[in-house]
Scaffold this active site. Structure first.
Site, short mmCIF file in Angstrom:
data_model
loop_
_atom_site.label_atom_id
_atom_site.label_comp_id
_atom_site.label_asym_id
_atom_site.label_seq_id
_atom_site.Cartn_x
_atom_site.Cartn_y
_atom_site.Cartn_z
N CYS A 1 0.84 -1.20 0.00
CA CYS A 1 0.00 0.00 0.00
C CYS A 1 0.88 1.26 0.00
CB CYS A 1 -0.98 -0.03 1.17
SG CYS A 1 -2.36 1.12 0.96
N HIS B 1 -3.50 -5.10 -0.12
CA HIS B 1 -3.07 -5.66 1.17
C HIS B 1 -3.13 -7.19 1.12
CE1 HIS B 1 -2.92 -1.96 3.68
NE2 HIS B 1 -3.78 -1.51 2.78
N GLU C 1 -1.77 -9.26 2.99
CA GLU C 1 -1.78 -9.87 4.33
C GLU C 1 -3.17 -10.29 4.78
OE1 GLU C 1 -1.91 -5.33 5.21
OE2 GLU C 1 -1.17 -6.70 3.66
#
Length: 549
Positions: free
Chosen positions: A381, A507, A509
């Site tokens: 990001c 993102h 994750e």
């Protein structure tokens, strides 16, 4: 009929209700049951999207664009049930819905009150989680019993058992049994008081999960059971886990938690199979590699601010049988002390997302350090945007290149506001959010990692790469290896000449799991392992040369 488990917490906050709820959900799924997870938060914010990470930890984003509590990250990492905006409600959302109904006259002139109107709304959002395709709904109530903010939620779940039948509800209370060093004993009184407060509200817990740092004796368990009006076998010990949070489900199995839940709710369930989980823990305890990964961020001192980042790095380590030491580096410290001093010795560097100008230049220095030293680098990001800025300044010679977020007067706004964000005035829930598609460039690191040419990843940002500079960057050697399907938005940038330098606007994750590491994190850790092995080989060769001379 759908069964409901309600998880509450007492004595102190941060006991791990989310982790415990997720673990129970995983165990029930491993017994063949269909589970959905829900978190009800007592704060008045409509969602955590406008809250500081220092206050609330990371904001976890779902596929549908919901900005939710970080506990939903635990739910997704441990279970397979679908999560959407119905899985996280706050006091703000509940009251907003009630007030909107009142403004529309839907209460037919009645005086709107906490009971029954607010509690009815809470019960409505709980009931929406059930259905023919769900066996068990696990609803975690945020906050601590005794807090005034939690009272409407506790009253609602008390009423809920009257609506659906007590046999269809199970109340689980997570509490603390502290150890007093001076007295050399565990104290059960806080648990007794916490359960007493619940019983005053009208909720009798069926199971007590007792957090402790030392084992609870049979005598203490019997004492807790007697004073809290539960069976002794329903007093579950949950000791602190020094090794890994992924030990929690195994600990609950050792205490027969899954059997208790199945029995109390009258569920028809299969045998428990947690072989993949025990294999995972075996790999954690017997690593083949050791790595040091630096995470350079603005909120590095707050462990929950980058919770999913840390977990994703660990997942990738598990996949490669690697034990990873994560260095939490404050980007502002790099500005003061320099990247050389703080980042030397790491085998990989991650720069995650964030908001605000503080520490930005430290992140840029970290990126430059990784690029020039050929250390595997992963930007996420804001980390992607700063990788672009660093490249523009130091490779392309664009002095003062920046993002218009931080410098509106920069001569080279290589990062600019998304077109759709130009007229946005409200902050909450207005960014580019949720799952968005992207196509990958064949032959790139990204394509090699994913093994496919089209992906969908979760976003949370307002700014993007400025397409006016695209041709200049490509000429200078940066590759745009991931783009939106129409090619208008840059999703991934790489430096092909670097061993592993990749940064993503999204993102990743948020889609990583212990048993299925995210492809980009897995590839990043593989590159870090390769770098470490190369350094060891080089050092061995140098040492051998010295010995021979």
């Amino acid at each position: 009929m759908t069964k409901h488990i309600f998880v509450t917490g007492g004595v102190v906050s941060s006991l791990g209700k989310g982790l415990t709820s997720a673990s129970i959900g995983m165990l029930l799924e491993r017994r063949g049951l269909r589970v959905r997870m829900q978190k009800l938060d007592p704060y008045i914010n409509v969602d955590p999207g406008t809250m500081s990470p220092y206050q609330h930890g990371e904001v976890y984003v779902l596929d549908d664009g919901s900005e939710t509590d970080l506990d939903l990250g635990h739910y997704e990492r441990f279970t397979e049930g679908k999560l959407d905006r119905d899985c996280n409600y706050t006091t703000g959302q509940i009251y907003l819905s009630v007030i909107e109904k009142e403004r529309k006259g839907q209460f037919l002139g009645k005086t709107v009150q906490v009971i029954p109107h607010v509690t009815n709304e809470i019960k409505r959002v709980i009931k929406r989680m059930g259905g023919d395709d769900v066996d068990v709904v696990i609803t975690e109530i945020g906050g601590t019993v005794g807090d005034i903010e939690s009272l409407p939620f506790l009253e609602a779940i008390r009423q809920f058992s009257l609506d659906v039948g007590r046999e269809n509800c199970l109340y689980m209370h997570l509490t603390l049994v502290p150890y007093l060093k001076a007295a050399d004993e565990l104290k059960t009184k806080p648990t007794q008081h916490s359960v007493g407060q619940l019983r005053e509200i009208g909720i009798q817990p069926d199971i007590l999960v007792c957090r402790c740092e030392r084992s609870i004796s049979r005598e203490d368990r019997e004492k807790i059971a007697l004073f809290c009006n539960v069976k002794t076998e329903a007093v579950i010990e949950e000791k602190d886990k020094d090794f890994s949070i992924y030990e929690v489900p195994i600990s609950l199995v050792d205490n027969k938690m899954d059997e208790l839940v199945v029995e109390k709710l009258g569920l028809t369930a299969g045998n428990l199979d947690i072989t993949p989980w025990t294999d995972l823990l075996h790999r954690l305890r017997n690593p083949k590699h050791e790595l040091a990964i630096a995470v350079v961020g603005k909120y590095a001192e707050h462990k929950d601010a980058y919770k999913s980042i840390y977990e994703s790095i660990d997942h990738a380590g598990m996949q490669h049988d690697a034990q990873i030491r994560i260095g939490r580096i404050q980007s502002a410290d790099i500005e003061r002390e320099g990247a050389e001093r703080l980042l030397s010795g790491y085998h990989g560097i991650v720069v995650p997302g964030g908001f605000g100008e503080r520490g930005v230049e430290g992140k840029v220095q970290a990126i430059q350090f990784a690029r020039e030293r050929e250390i595997p680098f992963f930007g996420i990001c804001l980390g992607m945007q700063l990788a672009v800025i660093e490249y523009a300044r130091n490779i392309m010679g664009y002095e003062g290149a920046h993002s218009s977020e931080f410098d509106k007067d920069t001569m080279h706004p290589v990062i600019c506001l998304l077109d759709e964000q130009q007229n946005v005035t409200q902050l909450g829930g207005t960014m580019r959010l949720g799952s968005q598609p992207a196509r990958l460039t064949p032959g790139s690191h990204a394509h090699a990692a994913y093994g496919v040419e089209a992906v969908a990843e979760r976003h949370r940002h307002r700014y993007e790469f400025n397409n006016k500079y695209r041709e200049a960057f490509e000429t200078a050697g940066m590759q745009f290896s991931g783009q939106s399907p129409d090619g208008s938005l840059v999703e991934i940038v790489e430096i092909p000449a670097h061993p592993w330098f990749l940064a993503a606007q999204f993102h990743p994750e948020f889609k990583s799991k212990p048993l299925a590491a995210h492809p980009l994190f897995a590839d990043f850790i593989a590159a870090a392992i390769h770098r470490r092995q190369k350094r060891v080989a080089d050092e061995t060769q140098v040492h051998a040369a010295k010995v021979s001379t």
